[in-house]
Write a protein that holds these residues in place. Structure first.
Motif, PDB file in Angstrom:
ATOM      1  N   GLN A 254     -37.726 -20.264  28.145  1.00 41.42           N
ATOM      2  CA  GLN A 254     -37.590 -19.259  29.198  1.00 41.42           C
ATOM      3  C   GLN A 254     -36.196 -18.668  29.210  1.00 41.42           C
ATOM      4  O   GLN A 254     -35.202 -19.398  29.301  1.00 41.42           O
ATOM      5  CB  GLN A 254     -37.911 -19.891  30.551  1.00 41.42           C
ATOM      6  CG  GLN A 254     -39.400 -19.873  30.862  1.00 41.42           C
ATOM      7  CD  GLN A 254     -39.664 -19.385  32.279  1.00 41.42           C
ATOM      8  OE1 GLN A 254     -38.931 -19.711  33.191  1.00 41.42           O
ATOM      9  NE2 GLN A 254     -40.713 -18.600  32.440  1.00 41.42           N
ATOM     10  N   ARG A 255     -36.104 -17.343  29.118  1.00 39.53           N
ATOM     11  CA  ARG A 255     -34.810 -16.661  29.118  1.00 39.53           C
ATOM     12  C   ARG A 255     -34.775 -15.514  30.144  1.00 39.53           C
ATOM     13  O   ARG A 255     -34.015 -14.569  30.009  1.00 39.53           O
ATOM     14  CB  ARG A 255     -34.509 -16.123  27.711  1.00 39.53           C
ATOM     15  CG  ARG A 255     -33.927 -17.175  26.769  1.00 39.53           C
ATOM     16  CD  ARG A 255     -32.517 -17.530  27.193  1.00 39.53           C
ATOM     17  NE  ARG A 255     -31.956 -18.679  26.514  1.00 39.53           N
ATOM     18  CZ  ARG A 255     -32.169 -19.946  26.877  1.00 39.53           C
ATOM     19  NH1 ARG A 255     -32.970 -20.240  27.869  1.00 39.53           N
ATOM     20  NH2 ARG A 255     -31.588 -20.926  26.226  1.00 39.53           N
ATOM     21  N   GLU A 256     -35.624 -15.597  31.168  1.00 38.00           N
ATOM     22  CA  GLU A 256     -35.681 -14.604  32.250  1.00 38.00           C
ATOM     23  C   GLU A 256     -36.197 -13.238  31.790  1.00 38.00           C
ATOM     24  O   GLU A 256     -36.493 -13.017  30.626  1.00 38.00           O
ATOM     25  CB  GLU A 256     -34.336 -14.509  32.977  1.00 38.00           C
ATOM     26  CG  GLU A 256     -33.984 -15.848  33.616  1.00 38.00           C
ATOM     27  CD  GLU A 256     -33.302 -15.714  34.960  1.00 38.00           C
ATOM     28  OE1 GLU A 256     -33.168 -14.601  35.485  1.00 38.00           O
ATOM     29  OE2 GLU A 256     -32.917 -16.781  35.504  1.00 38.00           O
ATOM     30  N   SER A 257     -36.272 -12.325  32.775  1.00 43.19           N
ATOM     31  CA  SER A 257     -37.062 -11.116  32.533  1.00 43.19           C
ATOM     32  C   SER A 257     -36.423 -10.111  31.584  1.00 43.19           C
ATOM     33  O   SER A 257     -37.137  -9.408  30.862  1.00 43.19           O
ATOM     34  CB  SER A 257     -37.430 -10.445  33.855  1.00 43.19           C
ATOM     35  OG  SER A 257     -36.276 -10.130  34.610  1.00 43.19           O
ATOM     36  N   ALA A 258     -35.096 -10.032  31.532  1.00 49.75           N
ATOM     37  CA  ALA A 258     -34.489  -9.053  30.620  1.00 49.75           C
ATOM     38  C   ALA A 258     -34.832  -9.395  29.173  1.00 49.75           C
ATOM     39  O   ALA A 258     -35.178  -8.510  28.379  1.00 49.75           O
ATOM     40  CB  ALA A 258     -32.975  -9.000  30.815  1.00 49.75           C
ATOM     41  N   ALA A 259     -34.775 -10.689  28.832  1.00 44.96           N
ATOM     42  CA  ALA A 259     -35.109 -11.106  27.470  1.00 44.96           C
ATOM     43  C   ALA A 259     -36.597 -10.921  27.194  1.00 44.96           C
ATOM     44  O   ALA A 259     -36.998 -10.437  26.124  1.00 44.96           O
ATOM     45  CB  ALA A 259     -34.705 -12.564  27.247  1.00 44.96           C
ATOM     46  N   ALA A 260     -37.452 -11.292  28.165  1.00 43.43           N
ATOM     47  CA  ALA A 260     -38.900 -11.217  27.955  1.00 43.43           C
ATOM     48  C   ALA A 260     -39.351  -9.766  27.776  1.00 43.43           C
ATOM     49  O   ALA A 260     -40.051  -9.431  26.804  1.00 43.43           O
ATOM     50  CB  ALA A 260     -39.633 -11.861  29.141  1.00 43.43           C
ATOM     51  N   ILE A 261     -38.922  -8.892  28.683  1.00 38.22           N
ATOM     52  CA  ILE A 261     -39.352  -7.492  28.610  1.00 38.22           C
ATOM     53  C   ILE A 261     -38.631  -6.783  27.464  1.00 38.22           C
ATOM     54  O   ILE A 261     -39.220  -5.971  26.742  1.00 38.22           O
ATOM     55  CB  ILE A 261     -39.107  -6.790  29.967  1.00 38.22           C
ATOM     56  CG1 ILE A 261     -39.990  -7.450  31.029  1.00 38.22           C
ATOM     57  CG2 ILE A 261     -39.395  -5.295  29.867  1.00 38.22           C
ATOM     58  CD1 ILE A 261     -39.631  -7.072  32.458  1.00 38.22           C
ATOM     59  N   GLY A 262     -37.368  -7.140  27.279  1.00 39.86           N
ATOM     60  CA  GLY A 262     -36.605  -6.558  26.173  1.00 39.86           C
ATOM     61  C   GLY A 262     -37.218  -6.913  24.822  1.00 39.86           C
ATOM     62  O   GLY A 262     -37.272  -6.074  23.909  1.00 39.86           O
ATOM     63  N   LEU A 263     -37.702  -8.155  24.674  1.00 40.23           N
ATOM     64  CA  LEU A 263     -38.355  -8.556  23.429  1.00 40.23           C
ATOM     65  C   LEU A 263     -39.582  -7.694  23.176  1.00 40.23           C
ATOM     66  O   LEU A 263     -39.779  -7.165  22.070  1.00 40.23           O
ATOM     67  CB  LEU A 263     -38.756 -10.034  23.498  1.00 40.23           C
ATOM     68  CG  LEU A 263     -39.569 -10.556  22.298  1.00 40.23           C
ATOM     69  CD1 LEU A 263     -38.709 -10.560  21.028  1.00 40.23           C
ATOM     70  CD2 LEU A 263     -40.141 -11.944  22.567  1.00 40.23           C
ATOM     71  N   ALA A 264     -40.410  -7.534  24.203  1.00 39.29           N
ATOM     72  CA  ALA A 264     -41.617  -6.712  24.069  1.00 39.29           C
ATOM     73  C   ALA A 264     -41.233  -5.278  23.720  1.00 39.29           C
ATOM     74  O   ALA A 264     -41.840  -4.653  22.836  1.00 39.29           O
ATOM     75  CB  ALA A 264     -42.434  -6.762  25.360  1.00 39.29           C
ATOM     76  N   ALA A 265     -40.202  -4.754  24.382  1.00 40.36           N
ATOM     77  CA  ALA A 265     -39.766  -3.377  24.114  1.00 40.36           C
ATOM     78  C   ALA A 265     -39.325  -3.227  22.656  1.00 40.36           C
ATOM     79  O   ALA A 265     -39.693  -2.261  21.976  1.00 40.36           O
ATOM     80  CB  ALA A 265     -38.626  -3.000  25.061  1.00 40.36           C
ATOM     81  N   ALA A 266     -38.564  -4.209  22.196  1.00 43.09           N
ATOM     82  CA  ALA A 266     -38.032  -4.117  20.830  1.00 43.09           C
ATOM     83  C   ALA A 266     -39.142  -4.222  19.788  1.00 43.09           C
ATOM     84  O   ALA A 266     -39.143  -3.496  18.777  1.00 43.09           O
ATOM     85  CB  ALA A 266     -36.984  -5.207  20.615  1.00 43.09           C
TER      86      ALA A 266
END
Lengths: 370, 370
Positions: A90-102
């Motif tokens: 778990q790395r919080e929402s910036a990492a989770a959504i940022g990963l999907a975006a990337a």
């Protein structure tokens, strides 16, 4: 039903445990896997069903932990397995959504993504669709968009978004610039916001071109951005595991609100569309009780196998996950959550304290029930 | 320790279920079979242990139902099986104690019997012994004796006995005539009684020569008396079953208080000895909570397997009969009774209502947990 939006992808971060809903919600069976509304399906499945008309089945991605991969795929049998993005930790929402975006930006440059929590309750699907369609239109015009919920009461439980000037974007008639974000207010302030009508609840829904979101992340959190790009580059190759193992653990834990939304708002790049639908983050048992009872505090709501629950002059919420007889006598605002290996008894007033119980149980070594 | 009293027999009626203590107390596992005080043994065994120095093991009889015969003999391995008197069905205390009196009078004419509930809590054994010794002395002189408890608070939960003139009996220095019995009073009256000091709690303990008790019963309830005598005559013969089957079912259901004690009081034949020891009938969960906490209402008492009970800003009582984790958060005066197949949640104020829950569950067909 509207047709799917062609250039749009929905992303569902399915990470949080929901400790305020312990012992119903647990590390092994987090909130999003539960049917909390008596609808017959999990909150995750509700979210999928709500998004499906806007995307079609091939364009919904879920970001979740390894532990939940199997259950997510069981809940969502139509999901494309390539759209289940597993976080190493778990790395919080910036990492989770940022990963999907990337990842999605590499697969489909210029794609618009919208992130929607896996464990919120929303009714009135047409109003939801209309809000998303406007947010996508604003995103297509280069804004990062959010959907703010028109308050139905002066809540102190949510952050607020203040509406600024309207923006002139085709297909987004209700969109405006976000003037500012406000943290959870006190009751007096919440009452003022409620009367004002230019304040909306921050429901954490963000809609944006993937490249715009990544650019904003790059400006504010360059290391996080670089790490996510490195992972995304390797994602659809045989190097995924190796790169994830190396890069992911060091990514910064930060919420998307701080890494992207608030800085964008300060630059006047954040648009908000008011959403006129019922929304609830089902944050604790008090809000769950309210949701199930439809706000009637003079009754006892029952969630689960309820034919052996006996209620005598009591109000509140009973959650029953076993077939035990439960008798509740003469207690107002009571919350009873009865599961096979753990029992919680509290009241509406103290529903927020449940999270600290989970901490205390962990400290005692009772992790088997967490 | 005093030596056993030679001409004395103790009788323990072990009949009542104790529905106000459901789901702890049940038809199959009534109150007297439970350890309600954390002493490590059942209330029945506590009662036996308390009486043993006064009687010796061969002179304690238990009157109980067929369903509990085995458990009673397990709890009391030293009991003479000839002293376990099985009631064919529940016929209240006059029949239960009258049966014991009739059987024991045949076996040992002129014997003095004392009846002591199987499910009360008593501390200070020397004060108890002293009260019983005086009551036996008064019984030997021809009185029916009772032990009245010196009140420790203005309780509205018990009936009262008003002290009359002292009696002049060797070995019973504190004994007096019972002036009258009073039903459970209102709070104002209870306060007056408490201040007065000539009112004692009626704890339902009666000590008398068996023949005197039977004569009083014959005067007030001649049919019940005749039936009991017929059964007693057949008891120690091979006709016991046949006579019980024929006579017992028609015996009148009446409490010993009404069939013997109150009429005897009216004739000036009832003596009372004040008992200066702690006594509790453990009538409901509120009184159990009080008993366990020693009257401190600002804490949470825990009965049972308590190492997995987490208490956060709560007071009251948790009874745990399983190994489940129990978390109680922010509720005052709470009562939680957690058993394998049934859960009760109530508060001190509504502890008396639990009996009606048992009725409601019966009406619903949930007898398996009653």
């Amino acid at each position: 039903m509207s047709a799917p939006i062609e250039d749009f992808y929905a992303v569902i971060p399915a990470g949080g445990v929901g400790s305020r809903l312990w012992p119903l919600s647990r590390a092994e069976a987090p909130k999003f896997l539960h049917d909390l509304t008596g609808s017959g399906v999990s909150l995750l499945r509700n979210t999928w069903d709500r998004l499906l008309p806007l995307t079609g089945p091939g364009r919904i991605a879920v970001v979740t932990g390894k532990a939940h991969e199997q259950r997510v795929e069981e809940e969502l049998p139509d999901i494309d397995p390539a759209n289940v993005f597993i976080e190493s930790s778990q790395r919080e929402s910036a990492a989770a959504i940022g990963l999907a975006a990337a990842i999605l930006q590499r697969r489909e440059p210029g794609v618009i993504i919208g992130s929607f929590a896996a464990d919120h309750h929303i009714s009135r699907p047409r109003a939801f669709d209309f809000a998303v369609q406007q947010a996508v239109a604003a995103a297509r015009a280069g804004y990062i968009s959010t959907i703010g919920i028109a308050p139905t009461e002066p809540s102190v439980g949510f952050g607020y978004i203040q509406l600024g000037d309207e923006i002139d974007v085709e297909g987004a008639p209700m969109a405006a610039i976000v003037e500012r974000f406000v943290e959870k207010p006190d009751l007096e302030t919440a009452r003022r916001y409620y009367a004002d009508r230019s304040f909306l609840w921050n429901a954490g829904m963000f809609i944006s071109r993937a490249d715009v979101l990544l650019a904003e992340l790059a400006a504010n959190e360059p290391e996080l951005h670089a790490g996510l790009l490195e992972i995304a580059e390797a994602w659809d190759t045989d190097r995924r595991q190796e790169v994830c193992d190396r890069v992911w653990p060091d990514l910064k834990k930060i919420a998307i609100d701080y890494a992207v939304a608030e800085p964008a708002a300060q630059k006047g790049r954040l648009a908000v569309v008011p959403g006129h639908f019922d929304w609830d983050d089902v944050g604790d048992f008090a809000s769950l009780a309210k949701l199930i009872s439809g706000g009637r505090s003079d009754e006892m709501s029952i969630l689960g196998q309820n034919d052996r629950v006996l209620v005598d002059e009591s109000t509140g919420l009973v959650v029953s996950q076993t077939d035990r007889v439960i008798a509740v006598v003469g207690v107002e605002g009571l919350i009873v959550v009865d599961t096979a290996d753990a029992l919680l008894v509290t009241n509406s007033e103290h529903a927020q304290r449940v999270k600290s119980v989970v901490g205390a149980l962990h400290a005692r070594g009772s992790d088997s029930v967490l």
